[in-house]
Design an enzyme around this catalytic site. Structure first.
Site, PDB file in Angstrom:
ATOM      1  N   ASP A   1       0.871  -1.175   0.000  1.00  0.00           N
ATOM      2  CA  ASP A   1       0.000   0.000   0.000  1.00  0.00           C
ATOM      3  C   ASP A   1       0.909   1.226   0.000  1.00  0.00           C
ATOM      4  O   ASP A   1       2.083   1.124   0.350  1.00  0.00           O
ATOM      5  CB  ASP A   1      -0.910   0.006   1.243  1.00  0.00           C
ATOM      6  CG  ASP A   1      -2.244   0.713   0.986  1.00  0.00           C
ATOM      7  OD1 ASP A   1      -3.276   0.029   0.885  1.00  0.00           O
ATOM      8  OD2 ASP A   1      -2.242   1.965   0.859  1.00  0.00           O
TER       9      ASP A   1
ATOM     10  N   ASN B   1      -5.095  -5.030  -6.963  1.00  0.00           N
ATOM     11  CA  ASN B   1      -6.322  -4.399  -6.484  1.00  0.00           C
ATOM     12  C   ASN B   1      -6.233  -2.876  -6.358  1.00  0.00           C
ATOM     13  O   ASN B   1      -7.249  -2.198  -6.481  1.00  0.00           O
ATOM     14  CB  ASN B   1      -6.649  -5.040  -5.116  1.00  0.00           C
ATOM     15  CG  ASN B   1      -7.569  -4.185  -4.272  1.00  0.00           C
ATOM     16  OD1 ASN B   1      -8.784  -4.183  -4.480  1.00  0.00           O
ATOM     17  ND2 ASN B   1      -7.017  -3.422  -3.329  1.00  0.00           N
TER      18      ASN B   1
ATOM     19  N   TYR C   1     -11.756   6.322 -15.348  1.00  0.00           N
ATOM     20  CA  TYR C   1     -12.027   5.099 -14.588  1.00  0.00           C
ATOM     21  C   TYR C   1     -12.597   4.028 -15.520  1.00  0.00           C
ATOM     22  O   TYR C   1     -12.117   2.886 -15.540  1.00  0.00           O
ATOM     23  CB  TYR C   1     -13.017   5.412 -13.449  1.00  0.00           C
ATOM     24  CG  TYR C   1     -13.201   4.271 -12.482  1.00  0.00           C
ATOM     25  CD1 TYR C   1     -12.253   4.000 -11.500  1.00  0.00           C
ATOM     26  CD2 TYR C   1     -14.324   3.443 -12.553  1.00  0.00           C
ATOM     27  CE1 TYR C   1     -12.416   2.938 -10.613  1.00  0.00           C
ATOM     28  CE2 TYR C   1     -14.499   2.386 -11.668  1.00  0.00           C
ATOM     29  CZ  TYR C   1     -13.538   2.134 -10.703  1.00  0.00           C
ATOM     30  OH  TYR C   1     -13.697   1.087  -9.831  1.00  0.00           O
TER      31      TYR C   1
ATOM     32  N   LYS D   1     -10.673   0.520 -16.472  1.00  0.00           N
ATOM     33  CA  LYS D   1     -11.194  -0.797 -16.073  1.00  0.00           C
ATOM     34  C   LYS D   1     -11.519  -1.664 -17.299  1.00  0.00           C
ATOM     35  O   LYS D   1     -11.329  -2.880 -17.260  1.00  0.00           O
ATOM     36  CB  LYS D   1     -12.421  -0.628 -15.176  1.00  0.00           C
ATOM     37  CG  LYS D   1     -12.101   0.060 -13.829  1.00  0.00           C
ATOM     38  CD  LYS D   1     -11.082  -0.707 -12.990  1.00  0.00           C
ATOM     39  CE  LYS D   1     -10.902  -0.117 -11.588  1.00  0.00           C
ATOM     40  NZ  LYS D   1      -9.977  -0.886 -10.761  1.00  0.00           N
TER      41      LYS D   1
ATOM     42  N   ILE E   1     -19.540  -1.429  -3.743  1.00  0.00           N
ATOM     43  CA  ILE E   1     -19.148  -2.157  -2.537  1.00  0.00           C
ATOM     44  C   ILE E   1     -18.959  -1.153  -1.406  1.00  0.00           C
ATOM     45  O   ILE E   1     -18.334  -0.102  -1.603  1.00  0.00           O
ATOM     46  CB  ILE E   1     -17.813  -2.919  -2.776  1.00  0.00           C
ATOM     47  CG1 ILE E   1     -17.902  -3.800  -4.046  1.00  0.00           C
ATOM     48  CG2 ILE E   1     -17.423  -3.737  -1.561  1.00  0.00           C
ATOM     49  CD1 ILE E   1     -18.957  -4.876  -4.036  1.00  0.00           C
TER      50      ILE E   1
ATOM     51  N   THR F   1     -17.234   0.492   0.976  1.00  0.00           N
ATOM     52  CA  THR F   1     -15.868   0.711   1.480  1.00  0.00           C
ATOM     53  C   THR F   1     -15.718   2.198   1.783  1.00  0.00           C
ATOM     54  O   THR F   1     -16.539   3.015   1.363  1.00  0.00           O
ATOM     55  CB  THR F   1     -14.808   0.333   0.419  1.00  0.00           C
ATOM     56  OG1 THR F   1     -15.015   1.143  -0.743  1.00  0.00           O
ATOM     57  CG2 THR F   1     -14.865  -1.125   0.025  1.00  0.00           C
TER      58      THR F   1
HETATM   59  N1  LIG Z   1     -15.590   0.058  -3.611  1.00  0.00           N
HETATM   60  C1  LIG Z   1     -16.229  -0.167  -4.737  1.00  0.00           C
HETATM   61  O1  LIG Z   1     -17.451   0.045  -4.841  1.00  0.00           O
HETATM   62  C2  LIG Z   1     -15.508  -0.714  -5.935  1.00  0.00           C
HETATM   63  C3  LIG Z   1     -16.270  -1.123  -7.021  1.00  0.00           C
HETATM   64  C4  LIG Z   1     -15.632  -1.640  -8.140  1.00  0.00           C
HETATM   65  C5  LIG Z   1     -14.254  -1.747  -8.184  1.00  0.00           C
HETATM   66  N2  LIG Z   1     -13.533  -1.324  -7.113  1.00  0.00           N
HETATM   67  C6  LIG Z   1     -12.081  -1.439  -7.231  1.00  0.00           C
HETATM   68  O2  LIG Z   1     -11.584  -2.170  -6.136  1.00  0.00           O
HETATM   69  C7  LIG Z   1     -10.261  -1.731  -5.832  1.00  0.00           C
HETATM   70  C8  LIG Z   1     -10.170  -1.383  -4.351  1.00  0.00           C
HETATM   71  O3  LIG Z   1     -11.137  -0.409  -4.074  1.00  0.00           O
HETATM   72  P1  LIG Z   1     -11.615  -0.077  -2.587  1.00  0.00           P
HETATM   73  O4  LIG Z   1     -12.992   0.428  -2.698  1.00  0.00           O
HETATM   74  O5  LIG Z   1     -11.298  -1.199  -1.694  1.00  0.00           O
HETATM   75  O6  LIG Z   1     -10.685   1.198  -2.303  1.00  0.00           O
HETATM   76  P2  LIG Z   1     -10.006   1.724  -0.964  1.00  0.00           P
HETATM   77  O7  LIG Z   1      -9.740   3.171  -1.219  1.00  0.00           O
HETATM   78  O8  LIG Z   1     -10.781   1.329   0.237  1.00  0.00           O
HETATM   79  O9  LIG Z   1      -8.636   0.945  -0.959  1.00  0.00           O
HETATM   80  C9  LIG Z   1      -7.649   1.204  -1.897  1.00  0.00           C
HETATM   81  C10 LIG Z   1      -6.305   1.020  -1.246  1.00  0.00           C
HETATM   82  O10 LIG Z   1      -5.328   1.259  -2.251  1.00  0.00           O
HETATM   83  C11 LIG Z   1      -4.335   2.092  -1.706  1.00  0.00           C
HETATM   84  N3  LIG Z   1      -3.705   2.842  -2.778  1.00  0.00           N
HETATM   85  C12 LIG Z   1      -4.151   3.975  -3.366  1.00  0.00           C
HETATM   86  N4  LIG Z   1      -3.268   4.388  -4.278  1.00  0.00           N
HETATM   87  C13 LIG Z   1      -2.244   3.498  -4.253  1.00  0.00           C
HETATM   88  C14 LIG Z   1      -1.029   3.389  -4.963  1.00  0.00           C
HETATM   89  N5  LIG Z   1      -0.659   4.301  -5.867  1.00  0.00           N
HETATM   90  N6  LIG Z   1      -0.220   2.352  -4.697  1.00  0.00           N
HETATM   91  C15 LIG Z   1      -0.562   1.434  -3.744  1.00  0.00           C
HETATM   92  N7  LIG Z   1      -1.691   1.496  -3.049  1.00  0.00           N
HETATM   93  C16 LIG Z   1      -2.520   2.512  -3.298  1.00  0.00           C
HETATM   94  C17 LIG Z   1      -5.048   2.989  -0.710  1.00  0.00           C
HETATM   95  O11 LIG Z   1      -4.140   3.549   0.246  1.00  0.00           O
HETATM   96  C18 LIG Z   1      -6.049   2.025  -0.104  1.00  0.00           C
HETATM   97  O12 LIG Z   1      -5.527   1.354   1.018  1.00  0.00           O
HETATM   98  C19 LIG Z   1      -9.970  -0.563  -6.769  1.00  0.00           C
HETATM   99  O13 LIG Z   1      -9.252  -1.027  -7.888  1.00  0.00           O
HETATM  100  C20 LIG Z   1     -11.357  -0.107  -7.178  1.00  0.00           C
HETATM  101  O14 LIG Z   1     -11.379   0.540  -8.434  1.00  0.00           O
HETATM  102  C21 LIG Z   1     -14.119  -0.808  -5.994  1.00  0.00           C
END
Ligand SMILES: NC(=O)c1ccc[n+]([C@@H]2O[C@H](COP(=O)([O-])OP(=O)(O)OC[C@H]3O[C@@H](n4cnc5c(N)ncnc54)[C@H](O)[C@@H]3O)[C@@H](O)[C@H]2O)c1
Length: 250
Positions: A37, A90, A156, A160, A189, A191
């Protein structure tokens, strides 16, 4: 026997949300987990949660948007645990909310650098290592917006869709090398990042649009990631599997 016993697994963005849920799920299934991270405090917190429950995990600080850090993260994994069997790419970001004609080129570059180039860099070095250790399984986290538009988030959506295409290419290129590669498309999701990016009105609207009439949980995504990472999905490669409560079905 646990599904990932004796495996070494890597998760990027493991400090929160879906990445943390995947790291915890990998550890519960017996894998030794390396998680990365940019947020050190959150990454170390995930390690503590895993260790407190009897699992094995190690944190490496890394920026997933750079090739050099992705190379280093594979090297750290191999020097710590000797191999790399599983990777969940991720780390990702949403970017600003603007229509395409008003979207700042700098913002476009930042989103593509992490969400698409970052996944390519990760796979690039993971594949090299997996070939050396005779196989592996990669799960790239896309989104339902790897398939349908996210209005006002052009970078975005493009990133994706790109992850889905890249995943299929890798699957085709590495099938005979015992390396599988699949993509997961989460719907909305619950989060921290979703709460930061969407107003309550928008949250209510996306909930109402899904036939299940709720947001998903990070655990529900992690369960699918574990399946795709494990031998339970041994004939599945190049797939893009949606977990969205039916959001894109109608
Ligand atoms: N939450 C949703 O609804 C959702 C839906 C579809 C897809 N996603 C995808 O799931 C993945 C995770 O999303 P989430 O909702 O858990 O997000 P989140 O923000 O809760 O977690 C993302 C994590 O990535 C870390 N991060 C950010 N930039 C970074 C970098 N440059 N290098 C390393 N780490 C980095 C952040 O510090 C954080 O801990 C993403 O790819 C997001 O696009 C999320």
């Amino acid at each position: 026997m646990a599904l990932l016993e004796n495996k070494v697994a890597f998760v990027s963005g493991g400090g929160s949300g879906i990445g943390r849920a995947v790291a915890e799920a990998y550890a519960r299934e017996g894998a030794k987990v390396v998680l990365s991270d940019i947020n050190v405090e959150h990454g170390e917190e995930t390690v503590k949660i895993i260790k407190d429950s009897g699992g094995e995990a190690f944190f490496v600080k890394g920026d997933s948007s750079t090739a050099s850090d992705n190379k280093r993260m594979v090297e750290v994994t191999v020097s710590k645990y000797g191999r790399l069997d599983i990777a969940c790419n991720n780390a990702g970001m949403g970017g600003p909310a603007k229509p395409t004609g008003e979207y700042e080129p700098d913002a476009w570059d930042r989103v593509i650098a992490l969400n698409l180039s970052g996944v390519f860099y990760a796979c690039r070095y993971q594949l090299e290592q997996m070939e050396k250790n005779g196989g592996g399984s990669i799960v790239n986290i896309a989104s339902i917006h790897g398939q349908v538009a996210a209005p006002n988030s052009p970078a975005y959506t493009a990133s994706k869709h790109g992850v889905v295409g890249l995943t299929k290419n890798i699957a085709a290129e590495y099938a005979l090398k015992n390396i599988r590669c699949n993509a997961v498309g989460p719907g909305y999701i619950e989060t921290a990042s979703l709460k930061d990016n969407l107003t309550q009105n928008l949250m209510d609207a996306v909930e109402a649009k899904a036939p299940m009439n709720r947001l998903g949980t990070a655990q529900e995504v992690a369960d699918l990631v574990v399946f795709l990472s494990s031998e339970k999905s041994s004939f599945t490669t190049g797939s893009y599997i949606i977990a969205d409560g039916g959001y894109t079905a109608i």
